[in-house]
Design a protein around this motif. Structure first.
Motif, mmCIF file in Angstrom:
data_model
loop_
_atom_site.group_PDB
_atom_site.id
_atom_site.type_symbol
_atom_site.label_atom_id
_atom_site.label_comp_id
_atom_site.label_asym_id
_atom_site.label_seq_id
_atom_site.Cartn_x
_atom_site.Cartn_y
_atom_site.Cartn_z
ATOM 1 N N TYR A 576 -31.728 -31.387 -23.206
ATOM 2 C CA TYR A 576 -31.828 -30.120 -23.932
ATOM 3 C C TYR A 576 -33.179 -29.450 -23.653
ATOM 4 C CZ TYR A 576 -27.614 -31.410 -26.482
ATOM 5 O OH TYR A 576 -26.325 -31.744 -26.789
ATOM 6 N N ALA A 577 -34.234 -30.264 -23.497
ATOM 7 C CA ALA A 577 -35.545 -29.688 -23.161
ATOM 8 C C ALA A 577 -35.483 -29.019 -21.790
ATOM 9 C CB ALA A 577 -36.624 -30.771 -23.190
ATOM 10 N N GLY A 578 -34.776 -29.685 -20.838
ATOM 11 C CA GLY A 578 -34.625 -29.110 -19.513
ATOM 12 C C GLY A 578 -33.828 -27.824 -19.543
ATOM 13 N N ILE A 579 -32.759 -27.845 -20.339
ATOM 14 C CA ILE A 579 -31.942 -26.628 -20.469
ATOM 15 C C ILE A 579 -32.767 -25.505 -21.074
ATOM 16 C CG2 ILE A 579 -29.940 -25.666 -21.671
ATOM 17 C CD1 ILE A 579 -28.684 -28.499 -21.426
ATOM 18 N N LEU A 580 -33.590 -25.891 -22.047
ATOM 19 C CA LEU A 580 -34.460 -24.901 -22.664
ATOM 20 C C LEU A 580 -35.429 -24.322 -21.633
ATOM 21 C CD1 LEU A 580 -34.982 -23.624 -25.414
ATOM 22 C CD2 LEU A 580 -36.634 -25.454 -25.896
ATOM 23 N N GLU A 585 -36.607 -19.353 -18.210
ATOM 24 C CA GLU A 585 -37.081 -18.952 -16.881
ATOM 25 C C GLU A 585 -37.159 -17.434 -16.729
ATOM 26 O OE1 GLU A 585 -34.898 -20.553 -13.627
ATOM 27 O OE2 GLU A 585 -36.563 -20.335 -12.229
ATOM 28 N N PRO A 586 -36.152 -16.669 -17.218
ATOM 29 C CA PRO A 586 -36.285 -15.206 -17.083
ATOM 30 C C PRO A 586 -37.520 -14.655 -17.797
ATOM 31 C CG PRO A 586 -34.029 -15.826 -17.635
ATOM 32 C CD PRO A 586 -34.848 -17.060 -17.780
ATOM 33 N N GLY A 598 -41.327 -24.310 -16.639
ATOM 34 C CA GLY A 598 -40.804 -24.032 -17.977
ATOM 35 C C GLY A 598 -40.602 -25.302 -18.786
ATOM 36 N N ILE A 599 -40.074 -26.355 -18.139
ATOM 37 C CA ILE A 599 -39.907 -27.635 -18.845
ATOM 38 C C ILE A 599 -41.274 -28.162 -19.300
ATOM 39 C CG2 ILE A 599 -39.241 -30.053 -18.576
ATOM 40 C CD1 ILE A 599 -37.046 -29.179 -16.721
ATOM 41 N N ALA A 600 -42.261 -28.063 -18.406
ATOM 42 C CA ALA A 600 -43.603 -28.541 -18.766
ATOM 43 C C ALA A 600 -44.172 -27.738 -19.932
ATOM 44 C CB ALA A 600 -44.527 -28.451 -17.558
#
Length: 705
Positions: A576-580, A585-586, A598-600
């Motif tokens: 879910y963090a990755g999806i977030l 990203e936009p 973005g994940i970081a």
């Protein structure tokens, strides 16, 4: 009003630096707790002490005040408690603690409280210093003239405290005389108001007429009545206030002339005066102060490292132990990877908090902190801050957690709030791993003028950028917080003394406990939520991550460690963090970031240093300690849109600026919530720092692209 002496609620009142808190610590020891006054964020310390008759008495350590006419929120709270006789918060008895070496100033408050008609005991503190000056007081005469009991004490060693407790056990008669009879011109209005509101005495009604707007407990109809009486009798508070002060000081001077016994020849200067010639000198004063700050900063950085590493190691070992011994499953993983590291993330700050507050307590106990405030107040006030803001701001370079807690020494609510809001802009030690790896990526390791390292200059520039942002933000926030409360620097320079080490210990214990049990709850909760987001995801990607990776990597010759690293990266990408990270990203693309960054950004919300570990996982490094490998992988990362490097100078500087300004620390948010008693200010802080970080990073990226 009289008290039976059983289950009494006793308030300790006095000027700042009068020894009030020392007496509170001596009376209550560790049997004390910290809370809030109802409806406000002003802190209240409450403790219990066993009295000579065997009963427990509740002692309340009220904020320091100079008079019943409030200038700050703290003073307003105390005035309301003392003037609202019908409230359950109104104490049964009041002990007014005064600095016996400066009675003239201290007795103004004593005479005001005495005239309120509450049971009052006067405690003359620091009698040992009075004796050193070869001065003594006729206490019987003083008690008779004031109409209240007078007890000599030494709050640091407990001298006279037993006598004070014995007096408090017995019914305390109301003050036997009125120091300040209300002026004839105001009597008619006072009498009308006293009758209408059923008040205890003239001075209470007089205070209602003097400051109705600051007394929050008044009902609207009572407030309307007060204004009607003021208009009817043409009551002008300013005129009476000044005349009252003059009359009280006239009484105090006459009292001191009759009760003070001085030596025939007085010493012209004291040792404190000699010290002040150096410590408040316009050159040496600042040099010594910055030397002490340097020592505090070094101590927080260097001395705390060993215990913090030890705590980190203990919790890491315990987490591994749980993983290896408990049956594999969601509960075990949550304990080993969420709860235990979360608790470790709380406990690891204890050494820094303890060291910082040990220094602050020693500076306060010795009397030096008042000189620091005097030195820095003029400079800091231009930015909407306070002389006391210096210590939190400098401490923020090490860690914002203890720094924000250190703002408790700031009496003025507005200046304390501004200090809390800007302190996280000071670059803390958690930003250092992020700064070093990004600077190494984009700044060449060249020398300037033959001896300045360019990367070192870039690092120093980021620290200066954070300081400049803190000062400018303070100016803006000062204009935005629309509070009419005005701040003045009215303070007494206390005599220099050796610290009382038990008081230092109480301070460390109290501050550490409040952090662990208040801010710690929030930190733990957020840590568990972030662990869940990073550990779970939709579909079967988490359960079958190895199969997916093997299928994708069937043409690659991976080592076992390399395979494990790719599995970890795959799981994080599909969590879910990755999806977030991908979903934002936009939003972050205008800054030059992709979904991996973005994940970081998402995971490092827990703590900024998590950025490095997340990047290591994403790029399948496995060991976050190997920064050389991380840098080489990040340097080799290709931007598929441009075909060039992902981490260009524009992206690198954009990230550096973002991490300089962003509120990427859940522990800081938690402690701001703890210190401001609500979510309003932490959310404002989160939003303004995030907007500042985003806009600044956008400008940097677009300018350098």
């Amino acid at each position: 009003m009289q008290t039976s002496g059983k289950h009494v609620k006793i308030a300790l009142v006095g000027n700042p630096n009068s020894g009030k808190s020392s007496l509170f610590n001596y009376l209550t020891g560790l049997n004390q707790k910290t809370g809030n006054f109802p409806g406000v964020t002003v802190e209240k310390r409450v403790g219990f002490s066993k009295m000579p008759d065997g009963h427990q008495a509740q002692f309340i350590d009220l904020p320091g005040i100079y008079s019943l006419y409030p200038r700050s929120l703290d003073e307003q709270i105390v005035s309301e408690i003392l003037l609202n006789h019908k409230s359950p918060e109104c104490p049964d008895a009041i002990v007014v603690i005064v600095d016996a070496t400066n009675l003239k100033r201290s007795l103004l408050l004593v005479t005001q409280i005495s005239d309120l008609g509450l049971p009052v005991v006067l405690a003359l503190n620091m009698m040992d210093l009075v004796a050193k000056k070869q001065i003594s007081y006729n206490l019987v005469e003083m008690s008779q003239q004031l109409g209240i009991p007078v007890v000599p004490i030494n709050a640091r060693n407990g001298m006279g405290v037993d006598q004070l407790k014995s007096i408090l056990c017995k019914p305390i008669a109301l003050p036997g005389k009125t120091i300040f009879p209300v002026f004839d011109e105001a009597k008619a209005g006072v009498q009308e108001l006293r009758t209408a509101l059923e008040l205890d005495n003239d001075y209470e009604a007089y205070q209602f007429l003097q400051q109705p707007s600051t007394l929050g407990f008044l009902k609207p109809e009572d407030r309307d009545l007060i204004h009607q009486v003021k208009e009817k009798y043409k009551f002008f508070p300013g005129k009476f206030h000044g005349a009252e002060t003059v009359q009280r000081y006239s009484f105090i001077q006459s009292l001191l002339d009759s009760v003070t016994i001085k030596p025939a020849i007085e010493s012209k200067t004291s040792r404190s005066t000699d010290f002040d010639k150096i410590l408040t000198h316009r050159v040496w004063g600042y040099a010594i102060f910055f030397g002490i700050l340097f020592l505090i900063f070094q101590a927080i950085f260097a001395w705390a490292t060993v215990p913090m590493d030890f705590i980190d190691g203990v919790f890491a070992s315990f987490s591994n132990y749980l993983s290896e011994t408990l049956p594999d499953g969601p509960l075990t993983r949550m304990l080993a990877q969420g709860v235990v590291p979360g608790i470790g993330g709380i406990v690891i700050f204890i050494p820094q908090i303890a060291i910082l507050f040990a220094f602050i307590s020693v500076l306060e106990e010795s009397g030096y902190m008042s000189r620091v405030v005097f030195l820095m107040d003029k400079i800091m006030r231009k930015f909407g801050l306070n002389g006391k803001s210096v210590v939190p701001l400098i401490s923020g370079v090490a860690c914002a957690i203890p720094a924000i807690m250190a703002t408790r020494t700031i009496d003025n609510w507005k200046e304390r709030t501004i200090t809390i809001l800007v302190t996280p802009l000071m670059s803390c030690s958690a930003r250092l791993p992020v700064f070093t790896i990004l600077i190494a990526l984009i700044v060449p390791e060249d020398m300037v003028f033959g001896f300045f390292n360019l990367q070192g200059l870039a690092l120093m520039g980021l620290y200066l950028l954070g300081f400049a942002a803190a000062m400018l933000s303070a100016v803006v926030i000062k204009m935005l917080i629309n509070v009419k409360e005005r701040s003045y620097l009215i303070m007494e320079m206390p005599t220099y003394r050796w610290p009382k080490w038990s008081n230092v210990g109480y301070t460390i214990y109290d501050k550490t406990k409040s952090f662990v049990f208040e801010a710690g709850k929030v930190i733990l909760a957020i840590a568990v939520v972030l662990w869940v987001l990073a550990s779970y995801g939709p579909g079967d990607h988490q359960e079958n991550a190895r199969e997916y990776v093997l299928k994708e990597s069937e043409n690659l010759r991976l080592t076992e460690q390399g395979l494990e690293d790719r599995v970890a990266a795959y799981k994080l990408e599909h969590s879910y963090a990755g999806i977030l990270g991908k979903s934002i990203e936009p939003i972050i693309r205008p800054l030059g970031y992709d979904w991996k960054i973005g994940i970081a950004l998402v995971t490092s919300f827990a703590a900024r240093e998590v950025f490095v570990g997340t990047m290591a996982t994403i790029y399948s490094i496995g060991s976050e300690e190997d920064q050389t490998t991380i840098k080489s992988r990040m340097k080799a990362e290709i931007n598929p849109e441009t075909g060039g490097p992902r981490y260009t100078p524009a992206v690198g500087f954009s990230l550096l600026v973002f991490y300089t300004f962003a509120m990427q620390c859940m522990s800081t948010i938690a402690v701001v919530y703890r210190e401001t008693k609500g979510w309003k200010w932490p959310m404002i802080q989160l939003v303004y720092m995030t907007v500042l970080a985003y806009v600044s990073a956008f400008i940097v990226f677009q300018s350098l692209s």
